[in-house]
Design an enzyme around this catalytic site. Structure first.
Site, mmCIF file in Angstrom:
data_model
loop_
_atom_site.group_PDB
_atom_site.id
_atom_site.type_symbol
_atom_site.label_atom_id
_atom_site.label_comp_id
_atom_site.label_asym_id
_atom_site.label_seq_id
_atom_site.Cartn_x
_atom_site.Cartn_y
_atom_site.Cartn_z
ATOM 1 N N GLY A 11 50.983 32.032 45.969
ATOM 2 C CA GLY A 11 50.111 32.254 47.123
ATOM 3 C C GLY A 11 48.985 33.234 46.857
ATOM 4 O O GLY A 11 48.074 33.379 47.679
ATOM 5 N N GLY A 12 49.007 33.925 45.711
ATOM 6 C CA GLY A 12 47.965 34.908 45.387
ATOM 7 C C GLY A 12 46.676 34.244 44.950
ATOM 8 O O GLY A 12 46.568 33.017 44.886
ATOM 9 N N LYS A 53 45.317 44.848 29.879
ATOM 10 C CA LYS A 53 45.870 46.198 30.038
ATOM 11 C C LYS A 53 47.180 46.375 29.282
ATOM 12 O O LYS A 53 47.682 47.499 29.139
ATOM 13 C CB LYS A 53 46.061 46.512 31.522
ATOM 14 C CG LYS A 53 44.741 46.640 32.277
ATOM 15 C CD LYS A 53 44.940 46.876 33.745
ATOM 16 C CE LYS A 53 43.595 47.080 34.449
ATOM 17 N NZ LYS A 53 42.687 45.935 34.329
ATOM 18 N N SER A 80 49.437 37.253 31.440
ATOM 19 C CA SER A 80 49.411 38.661 31.052
ATOM 20 C C SER A 80 48.015 39.229 31.261
ATOM 21 O O SER A 80 47.170 38.614 31.916
ATOM 22 C CB SER A 80 49.860 38.808 29.592
ATOM 23 O OG SER A 80 50.053 40.182 29.281
ATOM 24 N N SER A 132 39.495 38.212 42.557
ATOM 25 C CA SER A 132 40.943 38.190 42.744
ATOM 26 C C SER A 132 41.374 39.386 43.592
ATOM 27 O O SER A 132 40.657 40.382 43.689
ATOM 28 C CB SER A 132 41.659 38.222 41.390
ATOM 29 O OG SER A 132 41.389 39.428 40.716
ATOM 30 N N VAL A 145 37.663 44.760 41.565
ATOM 31 C CA VAL A 145 36.684 45.742 42.023
ATOM 32 C C VAL A 145 35.604 45.111 42.911
ATOM 33 O O VAL A 145 35.031 45.780 43.778
ATOM 34 C CB VAL A 145 36.055 46.455 40.804
ATOM 35 C CG1 VAL A 145 35.123 45.517 40.046
ATOM 36 C CG2 VAL A 145 35.346 47.708 41.215
ATOM 37 N N LYS A 180 50.054 44.528 40.118
ATOM 38 C CA LYS A 180 48.948 44.714 39.166
ATOM 39 C C LYS A 180 48.018 45.867 39.501
ATOM 40 O O LYS A 180 47.120 46.168 38.717
ATOM 41 C CB LYS A 180 48.136 43.424 39.067
ATOM 42 C CG LYS A 180 47.506 42.984 40.386
ATOM 43 C CD LYS A 180 46.734 41.690 40.195
ATOM 44 C CE LYS A 180 46.051 41.253 41.467
ATOM 45 N NZ LYS A 180 45.268 40.021 41.289
#
Length: 612
Positions: free
Chosen positions: A289-290, A408, A405, A449, A453, A366
């Protein structure tokens, strides 16, 4: 009023102004008491002087310029014309022995400059005031069209035929110099790309519409970079593929977005390979759902999967996505599973009952600063949640498991990155002992997303600022959600097991410049309308991200934007022993103990600035 009539009016105005200047020169010189001798000489010579000046003005093309285009360049032309015409008039007066005082010639030159130049420049000023007033009263936006091709012509025609849009096409700009001087539906093509700023100022342009659907992304980026200097709102027509489908209407215009400034070309996929890979398969997407998970489901649906299983803990997003997929892809079966990847028994149950062929594991915490403050939750979700899904996939002999992945995870400086590195290590070790093909796909920041930012900056701009940037030199890799997901799917077709795929993220972007660009695209001036504040690096934050560990080699693939990293594997039992130690610390340890254990498992992990 047509051009010919305006030239005639301008001609007669100049006749009046030339003689007014002559009279005022004498009036000022003699303080209003002009001797009769000079009155007679003025009467005898004014006609010839006027004729000389009009001939010189005509010869030097003063009447070729239109008043609304009056500028510094034309003012220079006027000064030269007045200088030459007055010099020739002086010769004529000397020849007829008209003994005017020398100060008269100086005053006459000054009055000619003021009257002839002022008449043109004042018209431009009045016209500008009138246009601004009209624009405010009628709410009509004055528009520049970039692109004098078919697309630009269609946009102009539609804007002119639809008054309800309240857009007025004023000028066209095109890089083809041969088109300058032509008209499209009565709208003049007045310059090229480098003229945009000057034309915007001169024509009081409110918005610029970029109508070049045939241009590639890199060319669009260059056009946008030039247009945004004008501080106008920018709109753009869809790409050539959408243009061919008939989406060249004004209804498909959109505001220029930050993606247009990246200059990244559309991903070319091996459609046949992907179709074979996904067609008629049951596919499970955790975190479906993201923002990334939902786009993954949309892309998978295009390749005629048999069933898409959307697993998410948050019901609203999953519900909305299911309705969207049912509406757009009626033949595809979708199933919503509300579950947490932390719940091992529930994950085993789902995997056993639904038997997916492929698993895309997207679910994860995240947000770097939040995970620094909550390391136990980061480990529970990212590490043990991934282990739960991976173990269940292995038990049910799922054909392929793809872990999403992050960059980071490379030389991590934060808990989130370290947790994702452990996930990579685990699925690589699992691949050696399992029938399932385990792979990871590593990429950087995704525009738009959740938690990225760009939405944060957009919200700050909408609130009037300030926009907050952590450091002037922070850089990040970016790609669009669509591009990232397409490459993830393509990488999945290449996987034979154990790989960590790295996506080509293009050139890194300075976050400060990103903030400035977003402010300009929103119609504001950085540091003037919207302040930017430097807040300082947050705990665990890097100045720049990396995509490759020092010990990793890199291999190319058949796709130019996908590479394979070959890191050292850690033996499964040894890794599992370290992870079990981490599990005990989640229950009984302190945050500092967890961080120490993370550093033991991931030697490249650097402790955060502030230890718990």
């Amino acid at each position: 009023m047509n051009r010919r009539m305006r030239k005639i009016i301008l001609f007669f105005i100049d006749v009046i102004l030339i003689n007014l200047g002559l009279y005022l020169s004498f009036y000022l010189r003699f303080e209003g008491n002009i001797p009769s001798l000079y009155f007679n000489q003025i009467r005898e010579s004014f006609f010839i002087i006027t004729l000389i000046k009009l001939i010189i003005f005509t010869y030097l093309r003063l009447y070729k310029s239109l008043w609304e285009y009056a500028s510094i360049e034309e003012l220079s032309q006027i000064v030269m014309s007045v200088l030459i015409s007055n010099f020739i008039s002086l010769i004529y007066l000397v020849l007829i022995d008209a003994q005017f005082p020398r100060s008269i010639y100086i005053l006459l030159f000054i009055f000619d400059i003021l009257f002839i130049g002022g008449s043109r420049l004042s018209y431009r000023t009045l016209r500008k005031i009138k246009n601004i007033s009209f624009s405010k009263q009628s709410n009509v936006k004055r528009v520049m069209i970039f692109g004098a091709g078919d697309a630009g012509a269609r946009i102009i025609k539609e804007l002119k035929n639809n008054n309800q849009l309240k857009y007025k096409p004023v000028v066209v700009v095109d890089d083809d110099g041969k088109k300058v001087g032509r008209r499209i539906s009565g709208v003049p093509v007045v310059g090229e790309r480098h003229n945009i700023q000057e034309i915007v100022d001169r024509k009081n342009i409110d918005e610029i519409i970029i109508a070049v659907p045939s241009a590639n992304k890199n060319e669009i980026r260059k056009i946008v970079e030039e247009c945004k200097k004008s501080q106008c709102r920018l709109k753009i027509l869809p790409t050539i593929s959408e243009y061919i489908k008939g989406k060249q209407s004004i209804n498909y215009l959109r505001y220029v977005e930050i993606e247009d400034l990246l200059g990244r070309e559309e991903v070319e996929l091996n459609v046949e390979e992907i179709s074979d890979y996904l067609r008629d398969k049951k596919i499970l997407v955790t975190g479906g759902g993201g923002s990334i998970g939902s786009e993954l489901c949309r892309q998978i649906a295009k390749f005629h999967a048999k069933e898409i299983i959307i697993l998410d803990i948050y019901e609203n997003n999953a519900y909305d996505l299911q309705n969207e997929l049912k509406r757009k892809f009626k033949d595809i079966n979708t199933k919503i599973i509300i579950a947490s990847i932390r719940d091992r028994e529930r994950i085993n149950e789902v995997m056993k009952n639904l038997t997916p062929d492929i698993v895309f594991h997207v679910a994860a915490h995240k947000h770097v600063p939040l995970m620094e403050d909550n390391p136990k939750e980061a480990i529970k979700n990212n590490v043990f949640g991934t282990i739960n899904v991976a173990d269940a996939a292995d038990k049910m002999q799922v054909k392929k498991f793809v872990l999403i992945s992050t960059d980071k995870a490379v030389n991590p400086t934060n808990v989130m990155g370290a947790s994702k590195r452990i996930c990579e290590m685990y699925i690589q070790s699992m691949d050696r002992i399992s029938q399932t093909e385990f792979v990871a796909v590593r990429f950087g920041n995704v525009l738009g997303s959740n938690g990225s930012v760009v939405p944060l900056f957009t919200k700050q701009i909408s609130e009037g600022g300030p926009v907050t940037v952590t450091h002037e030199e922070v850089i990040r890799y970016f790609m669009t959600i669509q591009e990232a997901v397409q490459l993830v799917i393509q990488a999945g077709t290449m996987a034979s097991g154990g790989e960590v795929f790295i996506l080509n993220m293009g050139e890194p972007v300075r976050i400060l410049k990103l903030a400035e660009d977003l402010i300009r695209l929103s119609g504001f001036e950085p540091y003037v309308d919207i302040p930017i504040i430097i807040t300082g690096l947050r705990p665990g934050e890097k100045l720049y991200e990396e995509l490759l560990l020092d010990e990793e080699g890199i291999l190319t693939t058949t796709h130019e934007k996908i590479y394979i990293a070959s890191p050292d594997f850690k033996e499964y039992k040894a890794l599992l022993k370290e992870i079990e130690e981490l599990r005990d610390l989640i229950i009984n340890g302190e945050d500092k103990d967890i961080i120490d254990c993370l550093q033991k498992i991931v030697p490249n992990y650097k402790k955060p600035f502030i230890e718990k």
